[in-house]
Design an enzyme around this catalytic site. Structure first.
Site, PDB file in Angstrom:
ATOM      1  N   HIS A  23      -7.200   7.706  -4.634  1.00 17.94           N
ATOM      2  CA  HIS A  23      -7.690   6.453  -4.049  1.00 17.94           C
ATOM      3  C   HIS A  23      -9.217   6.325  -4.144  1.00 17.94           C
ATOM      4  CE1 HIS A  23      -3.636   6.296  -2.796  1.00 17.94           C
ATOM      5  NE2 HIS A  23      -3.748   6.852  -1.605  1.00 17.94           N
TER       6      HIS A  23
ATOM      7  N   ASP B 291     -23.548 -11.607   6.327  1.00 18.54           N
ATOM      8  CA  ASP B 291     -22.223 -11.104   6.679  1.00 18.54           C
ATOM      9  C   ASP B 291     -21.116 -12.004   6.145  1.00 18.54           C
ATOM     10  OD1 ASP B 291     -19.995 -10.129   7.897  1.00 18.54           O
ATOM     11  OD2 ASP B 291     -20.748 -10.267   9.943  1.00 18.54           O
TER      12      ASP B 291
ATOM     13  N   LYS C 176       2.633   8.284  -6.762  1.00 20.74           N
ATOM     14  CA  LYS C 176       1.916   9.548  -6.743  1.00 20.74           C
ATOM     15  C   LYS C 176       2.680  10.567  -5.895  1.00 20.74           C
ATOM     16  CE  LYS C 176      -1.411   9.412  -2.960  1.00 20.74           C
ATOM     17  NZ  LYS C 176      -0.852  10.193  -1.982  1.00 20.74           N
TER      18      LYS C 176
HETATM   19  P1  NDP Z   1      10.911  10.670   1.262  1.00 20.41           P
HETATM   20  O1  NDP Z   1      10.722  12.099   1.622  1.00 20.41           O
HETATM   21  O2  NDP Z   1      11.268   9.724   2.340  1.00 20.41           O
HETATM   22  O3  NDP Z   1      11.976  10.642   0.075  1.00 20.41           O
HETATM   23  C1  NDP Z   1      12.573   9.460  -0.454  1.00 20.41           C
HETATM   24  C2  NDP Z   1      14.067   9.685  -0.632  1.00 20.41           C
HETATM   25  O4  NDP Z   1      14.257  10.703  -1.620  1.00 20.41           O
HETATM   26  C3  NDP Z   1      14.730  10.200   0.627  1.00 20.41           C
HETATM   27  O5  NDP Z   1      15.224   9.158   1.417  1.00 20.41           O
HETATM   28  C4  NDP Z   1      15.839  11.058   0.076  1.00 20.41           C
HETATM   29  O6  NDP Z   1      16.939  10.194  -0.204  1.00 20.41           O
HETATM   30  C5  NDP Z   1      15.326  11.552  -1.254  1.00 20.41           C
HETATM   31  N1  NDP Z   1      14.809  12.931  -1.125  1.00 20.41           N
HETATM   32  C6  NDP Z   1      14.006  13.444  -0.193  1.00 20.41           C
HETATM   33  N2  NDP Z   1      13.748  14.737  -0.428  1.00 20.41           N
HETATM   34  C7  NDP Z   1      14.421  15.058  -1.538  1.00 20.41           C
HETATM   35  C8  NDP Z   1      14.556  16.241  -2.306  1.00 20.41           C
HETATM   36  N3  NDP Z   1      13.947  17.365  -1.956  1.00 20.41           N
HETATM   37  N4  NDP Z   1      15.324  16.206  -3.413  1.00 20.41           N
HETATM   38  C9  NDP Z   1      15.942  15.073  -3.774  1.00 20.41           C
HETATM   39  N5  NDP Z   1      15.837  13.924  -3.086  1.00 20.41           N
HETATM   40  C10 NDP Z   1      15.096  13.908  -1.992  1.00 20.41           C
HETATM   41  O7  NDP Z   1       9.631  10.221   0.471  1.00 20.41           O
HETATM   42  P2  NDP Z   1       8.700   8.968   0.688  1.00 20.41           P
HETATM   43  O8  NDP Z   1       9.527   7.747   0.728  1.00 20.41           O
HETATM   44  O9  NDP Z   1       7.788   9.253   1.796  1.00 20.41           O
HETATM   45  O10 NDP Z   1       7.825   9.007  -0.655  1.00 20.41           O
HETATM   46  C11 NDP Z   1       8.348   8.718  -1.936  1.00 20.41           C
HETATM   47  C12 NDP Z   1       7.235   8.824  -2.959  1.00 20.41           C
HETATM   48  O11 NDP Z   1       6.209   7.927  -2.637  1.00 20.41           O
HETATM   49  C13 NDP Z   1       6.601  10.212  -3.011  1.00 20.41           C
HETATM   50  O12 NDP Z   1       6.252  10.481  -4.324  1.00 20.41           O
HETATM   51  C14 NDP Z   1       5.363  10.053  -2.143  1.00 20.41           C
HETATM   52  O13 NDP Z   1       4.356  10.942  -2.493  1.00 20.41           O
HETATM   53  C15 NDP Z   1       4.980   8.618  -2.464  1.00 20.41           C
HETATM   54  N6  NDP Z   1       4.217   7.957  -1.420  1.00 20.41           N
HETATM   55  C16 NDP Z   1       4.706   7.813  -0.141  1.00 20.41           C
HETATM   56  C17 NDP Z   1       3.978   7.128   0.823  1.00 20.41           C
HETATM   57  C18 NDP Z   1       4.553   6.887   2.206  1.00 20.41           C
HETATM   58  O14 NDP Z   1       3.947   6.103   2.951  1.00 20.41           O
HETATM   59  N7  NDP Z   1       5.672   7.483   2.576  1.00 20.41           N
HETATM   60  C19 NDP Z   1       2.636   6.582   0.520  1.00 20.41           C
HETATM   61  C20 NDP Z   1       2.230   6.763  -0.835  1.00 20.41           C
HETATM   62  C21 NDP Z   1       2.996   7.423  -1.758  1.00 20.41           C
HETATM   63  P3  NDP Z   1      18.427  10.680  -0.230  1.00 20.41           P
HETATM   64  O15 NDP Z   1      18.531  11.988   0.467  1.00 20.41           O
HETATM   65  O16 NDP Z   1      19.183   9.581   0.441  1.00 20.41           O
HETATM   66  O17 NDP Z   1      18.720  10.750  -1.681  1.00 20.41           O
HETATM   67  C1  BG6 Z   2      -1.436   7.784   0.984  1.00 21.22           C
HETATM   68  C2  BG6 Z   2      -1.665   9.170   1.496  1.00 21.22           C
HETATM   69  O1  BG6 Z   2      -1.528   7.769  -0.408  1.00 21.22           O
HETATM   70  O2  BG6 Z   2      -2.423   6.925   1.533  1.00 21.22           O
HETATM   71  C3  BG6 Z   2      -1.582   9.199   3.006  1.00 21.22           C
HETATM   72  O3  BG6 Z   2      -0.658  10.009   0.959  1.00 21.22           O
HETATM   73  C4  BG6 Z   2      -2.561   8.195   3.590  1.00 21.22           C
HETATM   74  O4  BG6 Z   2      -1.871  10.476   3.513  1.00 21.22           O
HETATM   75  C5  BG6 Z   2      -2.358   6.836   2.941  1.00 21.22           C
HETATM   76  O5  BG6 Z   2      -2.323   8.111   4.967  1.00 21.22           O
HETATM   77  C6  BG6 Z   2      -3.418   5.840   3.383  1.00 21.22           C
HETATM   78  O6  BG6 Z   2      -3.081   4.571   2.929  1.00 21.22           O
HETATM   79  P1  BG6 Z   2      -3.579   3.298   3.727  1.00 21.22           P
HETATM   80  O7  BG6 Z   2      -3.146   2.155   2.880  1.00 21.22           O
HETATM   81  O8  BG6 Z   2      -2.918   3.336   5.058  1.00 21.22           O
HETATM   82  O9  BG6 Z   2      -5.063   3.424   3.856  1.00 21.22           O
END
Ligand code: NDP
Ligand code: BG6
Length: 487
Positions: free
Chosen positions: A250, A404, A158
């Site tokens: 969620h 419980d 997402k």
């Molecule tokens: P990041 O911002 O850490 O991005 C992942 C990787 O993508 C980075 O390491 C970078 O790698 C590359 N990146 C970052 N920004 C850009 C950009 N603007 N253009 C191109 N590449 C980019 O994201 P997350 O790992 O936090 O999240 C990834 C996905 O998972 C998203 O869709 C997020 O919504 C979803 N998500 C994340 C959660 C979390 O806990 N973080 C929880 C639930 C969902 P590099 O520069 O090495 O290519």
């Molecule tokens: C992610 C949201 O999808 O779920 C975050 O982007 C949130 O903002 C997270 O913190 C919560 O997940 P969990 O598993 O820690 O309850």
């Protein structure tokens, strides 16, 4: 790596995959994807011959990649340590851009090299990437890394769009590249133990089945609370707000599982057909059925408020808290409010489902509390039923008591998998029932898009609440308005 070094034992693994994590340098990959893959590997749900390739733009050598992969992996004993070392030996990394065919052709060579050794005939591409690159990456994968004779699955994270139009656009673009049965849209709440338990509770217990409707249930609350605020990522959060971040996905998924009719079978399509059906009975949320909040500094002034984050636009009205009431206009649920509440920077972390029953009609007793079934998703999985009992002793006084089922005292909680482990395993096994189908997404956005438009236009002022508090003033009254009564 020689084929002789491959271990033939495959534990419970049913398939032999090459797994490619795109965005491997990122936060999600480090915190969730690799720890989940390690959990599956350690417990032999991944074949020992599986190979995992990380891909991102950042340049990393094998040592720094291994450091990144293992940062959030918990190693409790020597056995785990040995498993981690074996796990790291099947992981490799390649850097490249997200829109260069040449880089994806290099990735293809890398994949073919490892497949030659492992013999894998199935590929799982995990897109741990920001949505801005979903489509370019999917297009490059289709063009350069898709083979007709190889089973291919694509996990997408997402957000799946910002509203109905953008979600449809994304679905159309992704649908032009991959078949729906190849796309696995993750909502990690569907992998949580108590969320997965909902169907069993409802459809494998006669005692719940017969009361699970508007004749017995007065109201249902689904609550998500988190202690952490946006923690310097306010700029990113501000585009979305708490409704898109947590409620539309969620909490709505939980609602769907609480409310849907029994599926004909447990097959992915039967389950998802029922989920879509119940969503289609929900009209868009009305303005009077929503309450918004935004957190300010903590009461002691030490922790900054949402607007104090320099990455958040000045005067932003983006909600960090929301309560919304949904109604399902079908035979089972007409008139029963489903109150969804979620917020960041609150007093505690908790996700729970609270099903409150009606008053006992024509009761011969006084001072009765309503029955409630509470399903605690986290922390500390539990199910408890609040019921009236005779207070032990002389007399006929009533007392509220709990039946419980706390998992910590009943089950070995170490067997509860992480949500991501459970979902990745489903994807490896080709089971889509816990993944979001395109029409399900469409139905979900139809419920939320009109109210999100109103909010985005700044027509609803969020009520301020202090970081670390129980939320904005007025939430108790809001919930009471829909019939919830406290003991
Ligand atoms: P990041 O911002 O850490 O991005 C992942 C990787 O993508 C980075 O390491 C970078 O790698 C590359 N990146 C970052 N920004 C850009 C950009 N603007 N253009 C191109 N590449 C980019 O994201 P997350 O790992 O936090 O999240 C990834 C996905 O998972 C998203 O869709 C997020 O919504 C979803 N998500 C994340 C959660 C979390 O806990 N973080 C929880 C639930 C969902 P590099 O520069 O090495 O290519
Ligand atoms: C992610 C949201 O999808 O779920 C975050 O982007 C949130 O903002 C997270 O913190 C919560 O997940 P969990 O598993 O820690 O309850």
């Amino acid at each position: 790596m020689s084929s002789a070094s491959l271990i033939s034992a495959q534990g419970d693994a049913k398939h032999l995959y090459t797994i490619v994590v795109l965005g491997a340098s990122g936060d999600l990959a480090k915190k969730k994807t690799f720890p989940a893959l390690f959990g599956l590997f350690k417990n032999r749900y991944l074949s020992r011959n599986t190979r995992i390739i990380g891909y991102a733009r950042t340049k990393m050598d094998q040592t720094s990649f291994e450091g990144h992969v293992s940062k959030f992996i918990k190693v409790k004993n020597e056995e785990d340590k040995a498993a981690l070392s074996r796990f790291l030996s099947v992981c490799s990394y390649q850097s490249g851009q997200y829109d260069h065919d040449g880089d994806f052709q290099e990735l293809e060579k890398h994949i073919e090299r490892v497949e030659k050794i492992s013999g894998a005939k199935e590929r799982l591409f995990y897109m741990a990437l920001p949505p801005s690159v979903f489509i370019p990456v999917a297009a490059c994968l289709k063009k350069n890394n898709y083979r007709q004779d190889v089973v291919t699955r694509l996990i997408v994270e997402k957000p799946f769009g910002m509203d109905l139009d953008s979600s449809r656009k994304l679905a159309k673009e992704l649908g032009a590249l991959f078949k729906e049965e190849e796309i696995y849209r993750i909502d990690h709440y569907l992998g949580k133990e108590m969320v997965k338990n909902l169907m069993i509770l409802r459809f494998a217990n006669v005692i719940f089945g017969s009361v699970w409707n508007r004749h017995s249930i007065d109201n249902i609350q689904i609550t998500f609370k988190e202690k952490i605020g946006t923690q310097g990522r306010g700029g990113y959060f501000d585009e979305f707000g708490i409704i898109r971040d947590v409620m539309q996905n969620h909490l709505l998924q939980i609602l769907t599982l609480v409310a849907m009719e029994p599926p004909v079978t447990l097959s992915s399509e039967d389950v998802r057909d029922e989920k879509v059906k119940v969503l289609r009975f929900i009209p868009p949320i009305a303005k009077e059925d929503i309450l918004l909040g935004q957190y300010t500094k903590s009461e002691d002034g030490k922790e900054p408020g949402y607007l104090d984050d320099s990455t958040v636009p000045r005067g932003s009205k983006t909600p960090t808290y929301a309560a919304a009431t949904l109604f399902i206009h079908n035979e089972r649920w007409a008139g029963v409010p489903f109150v969804l509440k979620c917020g960041k920077a609150l007093d505690q972390q908790k996700t729970e489902i609270r099903i409150q029953f009606k008053d006992v009609p024509g009761s011969i007793f006084t001072n009765l509390s309503r029955n409630e079934i509470v399903i605690r998703v986290q922390p500390g999985e539990a199910l408890y039923v609040k019921m009236m009992n005779k207070e032990p002793g002389l007399g006929m006084k009533t007392i509220i008591s709990d039946l419980d089922l706390s998992y910590s005292s009943r089950f070995n909680s170490s067997v509860i998998p992480e949500a991501y482990e459970s979902l990745i395993l489903d994807a490896l096994n080709g089971d889509q029932s816990n993944f979001v189908r395109d029409d399900e997404l469409d139905a979900a956005w139809k419920i939320f898009t009109p109210i999100l438009k109103t909010i985005d236009e700044g027509e609803i002022d969020p009520i301020p609440y202090a970081l670390g508090s129980r939320g904005p003033e007025g939430v108790s009254e809001f919930v009471a308005k829909y019939g919830y009564t406290r003991e």
